[in-house]
Design a protein around this motif. Sequence first.
Motif, mmCIF file in Angstrom:
data_model
loop_
_atom_site.group_PDB
_atom_site.id
_atom_site.type_symbol
_atom_site.label_atom_id
_atom_site.label_comp_id
_atom_site.label_asym_id
_atom_site.label_seq_id
_atom_site.Cartn_x
_atom_site.Cartn_y
_atom_site.Cartn_z
ATOM 1 N N VAL A 1 12.112 2.252 10.569
ATOM 2 C CA VAL A 1 10.653 2.320 10.591
ATOM 3 C C VAL A 1 10.063 0.906 10.550
ATOM 4 C CG1 VAL A 1 8.617 3.311 9.507
ATOM 5 C CG2 VAL A 1 10.803 4.498 9.372
ATOM 6 N N ALA B 1 5.093 7.593 5.372
ATOM 7 C CA ALA B 1 5.837 8.734 5.905
ATOM 8 C C ALA B 1 7.328 8.445 5.881
ATOM 9 C CB ALA B 1 5.380 9.035 7.326
ATOM 10 N N GLY B 2 7.705 7.202 6.169
ATOM 11 C CA GLY B 2 9.110 6.810 6.105
ATOM 12 C C GLY B 2 9.655 6.948 4.692
ATOM 13 N N VAL C 1 0.371 4.021 6.443
ATOM 14 C CA VAL C 1 0.594 5.458 6.579
ATOM 15 C C VAL C 1 1.940 5.732 7.250
ATOM 16 C CG1 VAL C 1 -0.215 7.413 7.931
ATOM 17 C CG2 VAL C 1 -1.793 6.195 6.462
ATOM 18 N N ILE C 2 2.267 4.895 8.240
ATOM 19 C CA ILE C 2 3.573 5.044 8.902
ATOM 20 C C ILE C 2 4.708 4.779 7.906
ATOM 21 C CG2 ILE C 2 5.082 4.058 10.673
ATOM 22 C CD1 ILE C 2 2.613 3.495 12.349
ATOM 23 N N GLY D 1 -3.312 1.948 8.833
ATOM 24 C CA GLY D 1 -2.511 2.717 9.790
ATOM 25 C C GLY D 1 -1.028 2.457 9.610
ATOM 26 N N ARG E 1 -5.121 7.575 0.542
ATOM 27 C CA ARG E 1 -4.542 7.402 1.857
ATOM 28 C C ARG E 1 -5.641 7.466 2.924
ATOM 29 N NH1 ARG E 1 -0.271 11.670 4.352
ATOM 30 N NH2 ARG E 1 -2.208 12.831 4.542
ATOM 31 N N LEU F 1 0.835 -1.204 0.000
ATOM 32 C CA LEU F 1 0.000 0.000 0.000
ATOM 33 C C LEU F 1 0.871 1.255 0.000
ATOM 34 C CD1 LEU F 1 -2.784 -0.911 2.608
ATOM 35 C CD2 LEU F 1 -3.081 -0.613 0.145
ATOM 36 N N LEU G 1 0.974 4.032 -2.850
ATOM 37 C CA LEU G 1 0.600 5.421 -2.538
ATOM 38 C C LEU G 1 1.729 6.369 -2.908
ATOM 39 C CD1 LEU G 1 -1.086 4.959 0.957
ATOM 40 C CD2 LEU G 1 -2.190 5.866 -1.095
ATOM 41 N N ASN H 1 10.270 10.373 3.628
ATOM 42 C CA ASN H 1 11.391 10.992 4.316
ATOM 43 C C ASN H 1 12.726 10.691 3.643
ATOM 44 O OD1 ASN H 1 10.076 12.348 6.276
ATOM 45 N ND2 ASN H 1 11.301 11.484 7.942
#
Lengths: 291, 432, 272
Positions: free
Chosen positions: A213, A178-179, A174-175, A171, A106, A91, A95, A182
């Motif tokens: 992560v 974000a990783g 999404v974490i 959930g 998302r 996912l 995304l 970054n």
Amino acid sequence: MSPRKARAMLGWAYLLPYASLFVLFVLVPIVVAAYLAVMQFDLTSPKSAGFVAFRNFADAWRDEYLQRAFVVTAKFAAMMVPSLVVVAFALALGLNAMPRGRNAVRAMVFLPTMFTVAVTGILWQWFYNLEFGLFNFVLKNLGLAPVPWLSDKNIAMPSIVLMSLWWTSGGTAVILLAGLQNIPRMFHEAASLDGADGWRGFWSVTFPLLRPVVLFVVVTNLIGAFQFFPQAQLLTGGGPELATRGVVQYIYETAFNGYRLGYAAAMSWMLAAVVAVFGFLQFWLMRKEAS
Amino acid sequence: MRIRQALNGLLATILAILLVRSGWIGAVRGRTQTEISFWNGFTGPDGRVMLELIRRFNRENPDLRVSMQRIAWATYYNKLMVAAVNGRGPHVFVIHASTLPRMNRAGFLEPADFLFGPGGVPEQDFEPLVLRTTEFGGRRVGVPLDIHPQGLYCNTDMLREAGIVDERGRPKPPTNREEFLRAAALMMRPRGSPSPDRYGFALTHWQNNYQSVFPQFGGRYLDERGDADLDNPGNVEALEFLGSLRTEKRLIPPPDNQLGWIGFRQKKVGMVFDGVYMLGDLKRLEGLNYVGAPMPVLGHKPGTMADSHILCMRKGLTERERDGVARFIRFLSENSLDWAEAGQVPARRSVRNTDRFRSMQVQYAFSRQIPYMVYPPRIVPLFEMGLEINLAVERVIRGRMGAKESLRIADENAQKAIDRDRAESQAPGGSR
Amino acid sequence: MKGRWVLLVAMFAVGLLFVAPMVLMVLTSFKPEAEVLNPESAIPKHWTLQNYLDVLNWSEEAPFVRWLMNSVLVSSSVTFLVLVLSSLAAFGITRVRVPGGGAFFYLVVASMMVPGLLFLVPVYFILNSLRLLDTPAALILPAAGGGFGVFLLTQFMKSLPKAIEEAALIDGCSWLGVYYHVSLPLCAPAMATLGVLTFIGSWNDFVGPLVYLDSIQNYTLPVGIALYQASYYTEYGRTLATSAMATAPLLLIFAIFQKQIVESMSSTGLKD
């Protein structure tokens, strides 16, 4: 009063409101739980309550139902955590690669995370029902045989995992997303120049950079998996034939149906020991990662 | 800054709700009334009937105010137990006859002998069998409100369609094994299909189903010494019979949670065994035609399982509370005909002997089993034994194990629980 | 690029898969009882509000509005307390640098490893001796004693430079003034994360209310729905209507704070 002492007093004044609740609702309960674990404390025989030292632990060690429950919980963890990581990674990568509409999708995959346990259970019971459920209705219309989603020993656990994936993978995705975001662009560009695109780029560049992560996700979900209970409670009640009754459910039943609070406390400590191992593993790995 | 605004917003929300709540709470308190709290697990339609009765009682007794608290049965007993042990329990509450031994030993039940006799409820109006479930060491701890036997529910349209009618053409529920098997086979659609759309019979709560059947085969829970006897020949024969319905005869659907009952509601199952208390769930349905009947005799003699709701009170009540509770219990007992409407059989013979009760088809049919009904054994570790029975039945109806072997395992484990309870109730760390 | 469009469509399809159960729930809750279990068409043939009316009319059995109010009260109070107490504690540990603060911090972190199950019975006894059982406080106070907030905010404050606060102190600002006017605003991102996670966690808490509450009037939504489902498990239409109503407030919050919520969630994985 010396300024040092004054500052200490002042500091504890800030800590005090939280610390008092912490002592009352965290520390004292831990002490009480430790006390219960070495007691025979059955609500149904109040007259014979008393100190039994480590007998509860010895009994628990030999308790076949506890062993079976640990196997069930471990089975859930072994199925849930890897599939969660794979699904959430898919996912997140999807995304991340989306040219537009990323935020909308998302939000969609994240949505189930907002559902309470009770509603999730109600929904999936309806989907999984053998004769009147939605899934089997679809299968029947496709001319396929109905699947005993929750009433077959070997299928019940995967069914629970599937529901849990729907519920939590958004959930986690999404974490991970974000990783991914970054990671500075230049790493990808460098990888591209080296001809490390696609799958190879993922393994040689993206994944190593995401290690911290991923580690976080794996360990927190592993710890979470050891608390396995509500999902089974709602869908199967621990059945069929105890195939989905995990440690937490067994302890809950011992305490609240059998009223054997001392024995339940001892078993809780055994579960706590297992969880603590993973907790320290996380702590240690993160330290190592950081240095 | 926004974070501080957010905190203020939260605070304002909290205060606003607290204000509204205090309005609610302040509105209900009366001053001269004695408050009586009444707990039970009647969370379904039966709760509505009980609530109506309580309203009436409160109107007729202005000096008392009974307030009812309903808690789902699944968590009811642990809440009652912990609350009562901590001295926080309700004044009066419902306990199943089968759970009484456990609650009684916890030591919070007030002896209720004074409720019987003049000014109370007449002892001779109750079945001795039912009264016995409330007796411990020569004292009674409660007043039986009702009896709820397991029985047979039949979909009359499906019976008629399958031609299972009496000489006057009325649907005829099966009364014995042959009729039962025939009805189960005839109502299946399409007949003999591996996955039929409609079944003649399905299991509901398989543990209860089995416990309703094995007394008919001469089975039992305990032997004379009070040890587990779950693998006696009668139990084995009964379980073999139930198992064969699925594994050999292919008459019933594979067991699944609540499947049988939902199927019966959906007109996809012709017959089920269940408690009289499930009637309330059927009453709200439109377009389902059904009758209740005694359990068919599948074994060698009639038999079924039953339980009762017993009204009990907590120790340590004040004189006024005790008096109020006594009046309330007498009121419920005397008005148990209204309670019967909710899907119950009244515990009192005089109430059952009324025309109004006889006109309640399902309740009356189920009540005809009173002479031969069987209560669960009066042991403290009944929950543990029940779990073993449940697992034993499950292994057999899923075709995973023979009845004899499965019951032997259950018997062994149940005996372990009984031994442990015996030892632990004597002393901590009692010898094993 | 064609591949990108394929990806876009595929991801939207996946997203729909995640949303579908909720959509089905809402659609089915508008079906009459007879249609509920015959899912030939996802969209109701006869739209009806009956399920919702039934639920709301049985307020004596299922006081839905009370449950909603209780849930809002409990979740708001827990969030408020956690934010204020944790930030105060974190301020004491990192800024006032109270002696023993570091040890306390490690104690708090260590306590987070203990599974919640262990606390159930002891906390019940404590709440009982405080006469707090069956009140909203039974859900609020133990939750506010949890260590996550202190852990998160202390870590966050440690990573911030202290220069601004020190300057404020030298300018004659009191410690409390520094906390309120300087540190709180600086901590806003971490506070937002903490607030969102705490609110959702409290809103969805199931075991706490199940064990610490007795009265139906004091229930929060999750246990309320569970009670409803236990009593009326055979009536999917009404059960789904209650579920939809219970989920609606959270969806509303999600719709408004979508960005903050998702970002809070994602930032949990990035902390040092």
